[in-house]
Write a protein that holds these residues in place. Sequence first.
Motif, PDB file in Angstrom:
ATOM      1  N   ARG A  53       0.834  -1.212   0.000  1.00 59.99           N
ATOM      2  CA  ARG A  53       0.000   0.000   0.000  1.00 59.99           C
ATOM      3  C   ARG A  53       0.870   1.263   0.000  1.00 59.99           C
ATOM      4  N   LEU A  54       1.937   1.246   0.771  1.00 56.00           N
ATOM      5  CA  LEU A  54       2.827   2.411   0.792  1.00 56.00           C
ATOM      6  C   LEU A  54       3.556   2.551  -0.543  1.00 56.00           C
ATOM      7  N   ASN A  55       3.941   1.436  -1.123  1.00 56.55           N
ATOM      8  CA  ASN A  55       4.617   1.487  -2.424  1.00 56.55           C
ATOM      9  C   ASN A  55       3.716   2.116  -3.489  1.00 56.55           C
ATOM     10  N   ALA A  56       2.425   1.915  -3.353  1.00 57.38           N
ATOM     11  CA  ALA A  56       1.469   2.455  -4.322  1.00 57.38           C
ATOM     12  C   ALA A  56       1.310   3.970  -4.202  1.00 57.38           C
ATOM     13  N   LEU A  57       1.891   4.566  -3.165  1.00 56.26           N
ATOM     14  CA  LEU A  57       1.792   6.014  -2.981  1.00 56.26           C
ATOM     15  C   LEU A  57       2.810   6.778  -3.824  1.00 56.26           C
ATOM     16  N   LYS A  58       3.692   6.088  -4.500  1.00 56.81           N
ATOM     17  CA  LYS A  58       4.727   6.754  -5.295  1.00 56.81           C
ATOM     18  C   LYS A  58       4.110   7.723  -6.296  1.00 56.81           C
ATOM     19  N   SER A  59       4.761   8.874  -6.444  1.00 56.73           N
ATOM     20  CA  SER A  59       4.303   9.875  -7.399  1.00 56.73           C
ATOM     21  C   SER A  59       5.490  10.736  -7.788  1.00 56.73           C
ATOM     22  N   LEU A  60       5.242  11.735  -8.623  1.00 52.00           N
ATOM     23  CA  LEU A  60       6.319  12.645  -8.996  1.00 52.00           C
ATOM     24  C   LEU A  60       6.844  13.410  -7.796  1.00 52.00           C
ATOM     25  N   GLU A  61       5.997  13.612  -6.792  1.00 54.26           N
ATOM     26  CA  GLU A  61       6.391  14.396  -5.622  1.00 54.26           C
ATOM     27  C   GLU A  61       6.759  13.535  -4.424  1.00 54.26           C
ATOM     28  N   LEU A  62       6.666  12.223  -4.549  1.00 53.70           N
ATOM     29  CA  LEU A  62       6.971  11.355  -3.407  1.00 53.70           C
ATOM     30  C   LEU A  62       7.582  10.039  -3.884  1.00 53.70           C
ATOM     31  N   LYS A  63       8.794   9.767  -3.411  1.00 49.87           N
ATOM     32  CA  LYS A  63       9.418   8.466  -3.631  1.00 49.87           C
ATOM     33  C   LYS A  63       9.238   7.640  -2.366  1.00 49.87           C
ATOM     34  N   VAL A  64       8.889   6.374  -2.549  1.00 51.44           N
ATOM     35  CA  VAL A  64       8.672   5.468  -1.421  1.00 51.44           C
ATOM     36  C   VAL A  64       9.468   4.197  -1.663  1.00 51.44           C
ATOM     37  N   ASN A  65      10.219   3.775  -0.653  1.00 55.29           N
ATOM     38  CA  ASN A  65      11.009   2.550  -0.782  1.00 55.29           C
ATOM     39  C   ASN A  65      10.799   1.652   0.434  1.00 55.29           C
ATOM     40  N   PRO A  66       9.843   0.700   0.363  1.00 57.47           N
ATOM     41  CA  PRO A  66       9.781  -0.331   1.403  1.00 57.47           C
ATOM     42  C   PRO A  66      11.049  -1.167   1.305  1.00 57.47           C
ATOM     43  N   ALA A  67      11.866  -1.156   2.367  1.00 53.24           N
ATOM     44  CA  ALA A  67      13.222  -1.678   2.244  1.00 53.24           C
ATOM     45  C   ALA A  67      13.438  -3.027   2.910  1.00 53.24           C
ATOM     46  N   ARG A  68      12.670  -3.332   3.957  1.00 50.51           N
ATOM     47  CA  ARG A  68      12.962  -4.565   4.691  1.00 50.51           C
ATOM     48  C   ARG A  68      11.794  -4.915   5.595  1.00 50.51           C
ATOM     49  N   ILE A  69      11.564  -6.226   5.759  1.00 53.15           N
ATOM     50  CA  ILE A  69      10.621  -6.714   6.766  1.00 53.15           C
ATOM     51  C   ILE A  69      11.360  -7.679   7.675  1.00 53.15           C
ATOM     52  N   ASP A  70      11.360  -7.387   8.962  1.00 59.28           N
ATOM     53  CA  ASP A  70      11.884  -8.295   9.975  1.00 59.28           C
ATOM     54  C   ASP A  70      10.707  -9.008  10.624  1.00 59.28           C
ATOM     55  N   GLY A  71      10.826 -10.309  10.831  1.00 57.76           N
ATOM     56  CA  GLY A  71       9.748 -11.027  11.510  1.00 57.76           C
ATOM     57  C   GLY A  71       9.615 -12.439  11.009  1.00 57.76           C
ATOM     58  N   GLY A  72       8.574 -13.076  11.476  1.00 60.51           N
ATOM     59  CA  GLY A  72       8.332 -14.458  11.090  1.00 60.51           C
ATOM     60  C   GLY A  72       9.018 -15.440  12.024  1.00 60.51           C
ATOM     61  N   GLY A  73       8.803 -16.699  11.774  1.00 57.95           N
ATOM     62  CA  GLY A  73       9.372 -17.737  12.628  1.00 57.95           C
ATOM     63  C   GLY A  73       9.127 -19.100  12.036  1.00 57.95           C
ATOM     64  N   PRO A  74       8.858 -20.106  12.871  1.00 63.09           N
ATOM     65  CA  PRO A  74       8.632 -21.468  12.366  1.00 63.09           C
ATOM     66  C   PRO A  74       7.449 -21.522  11.408  1.00 63.09           C
ATOM     67  N   ASN A  75       7.521 -22.418  10.441  1.00 61.07           N
ATOM     68  CA  ASN A  75       6.478 -22.519   9.425  1.00 61.07           C
ATOM     69  C   ASN A  75       5.126 -22.917   9.999  1.00 61.07           C
ATOM     70  N   ASN A  76       5.125 -23.528  11.191  1.00 62.02           N
ATOM     71  CA  ASN A  76       3.850 -23.991  11.738  1.00 62.02           C
ATOM     72  C   ASN A  76       3.264 -23.034  12.772  1.00 62.02           C
ATOM     73  N   VAL A  77       3.751 -21.801  12.815  1.00 63.75           N
ATOM     74  CA  VAL A  77       3.236 -20.796  13.750  1.00 63.75           C
ATOM     75  C   VAL A  77       2.851 -19.541  12.981  1.00 63.75           C
ATOM     76  N   VAL A  78       1.638 -19.061  13.200  1.00 66.71           N
ATOM     77  CA  VAL A  78       1.236 -17.776  12.621  1.00 66.71           C
ATOM     78  C   VAL A  78       2.066 -16.681  13.287  1.00 66.71           C
ATOM     79  N   PRO A  79       2.856 -15.919  12.530  1.00 67.37           N
ATOM     80  CA  PRO A  79       3.754 -14.941  13.149  1.00 67.37           C
ATOM     81  C   PRO A  79       2.982 -13.787  13.789  1.00 67.37           C
TER      82      PRO A  79
END
Length: 402
Positions: A238-264
């Motif tokens: 959603r934030l990436n979709a805000l890009k325009s001539l007057e605004l640059k947006v760079n989602p750079a990293r997501i930290d999180g998550g864990g074991p595959n059998n657990v909802v993070p």
Amino acid sequence: MTSLTETERAALDQAAGAPMLAAVERWAAVNSGTGNLAGLRTVAGMLADAFSALPGDVRLVDPDPVEAVDPDGSIRTVERGAHLHLRVRPDAPVQLLLTGHMDTVFAADHPFQTLRWLDDGVLNGPGTADMKGGLAVILAALSAVETSPLASRIGYDVMINSDEETGSHASAGLIAELAAGKTAALTYEPALPDGTLAGARPGSGNFSVTIHGRPAHAGRNPEEGRNALVAAADLALRLNALKSLELKVNPARIDGGGPNNVVPDQAILRVNMRPSTPAAKAAAEATLRDTIANIERDHDVHCHLHGGFNRPPKPLDPAATRLFELVRECGSALGLSIGWNATGGVCDGNNIAACGVPVVDTMGPRGGAIHSSDEFLIVDSLAERAQLSALTIMKIAERGTV
């Protein structure tokens, strides 16, 4: 401006003859990455010794507290180095601010640590252009100005901070304090290899959004969980979709998550936003908060926003344009062609301009490939830019304004 006076020529000869290359080689030989506190202390001491040759008082200023969000979501205090401040003739009728930074992007364990000559007159090394070369130019220019009869008309503060490369969070307060009431400011980021200066700059903000969901078993009862990682990914889109001539947006990293059998149940999105105007900055702040609120509603999660716009946009207003034109006139008197272009980068010039002070923030020597192991300094430009600064300062002193 078509000719130079004899007193100007004498001061400019002084500027060009300063031992700037030797200073750059000494200072660049010491690693002073923003996080290398020992290296910063060493360089700060070297700079304090060098700048003590100017009249006035040199002091080291403690950094302001800085917070950061760790990958586990905890908030920690980040240590930064001391900043150098020199004040000369605070009662003079014309007051300037000159700024630079002693830190580099190269950490103590980075492989780029040594100097080497690429070609005749081109020096490769960490911080040679960005900006230990600029610091040498400041010292040479001011030393030359001190030999001029105009020196008594002008006072100045020199601020060399230790954390510009990470956003000047620990020095923003000092910059604002010293900028107050100044006639103009000069900052010594490197000019481009062809001598072009940076004109208008966007603002920049770095944000960490910590998203708290709810854990659950991924197979037995996933519907009872609230997936923070999915919410973070949705927020990034959603934030990436805000890009325009007057605004640059760079989602750079997501930290999180864990074991595959657990909802993070926790994730942290890191995002950079660069608005080109003050209005775009205000709109981006409001939209960021609205988007986060929508994520909370749509994913049934709780979010915590950390960070802000540490670099306000720097448009070229009339006062700044007059200062650029004065620099161009001084360049013409020296046989230099001075131009400027808008850039996507940011620096302490953004903070100074936000205080209502006209600033040219690429008064340093010509160089390139900064922030990489290919960084280089064009050595002949040290004398060239020291003369440009010295003449600009003397003309401001003579006019009493830009």
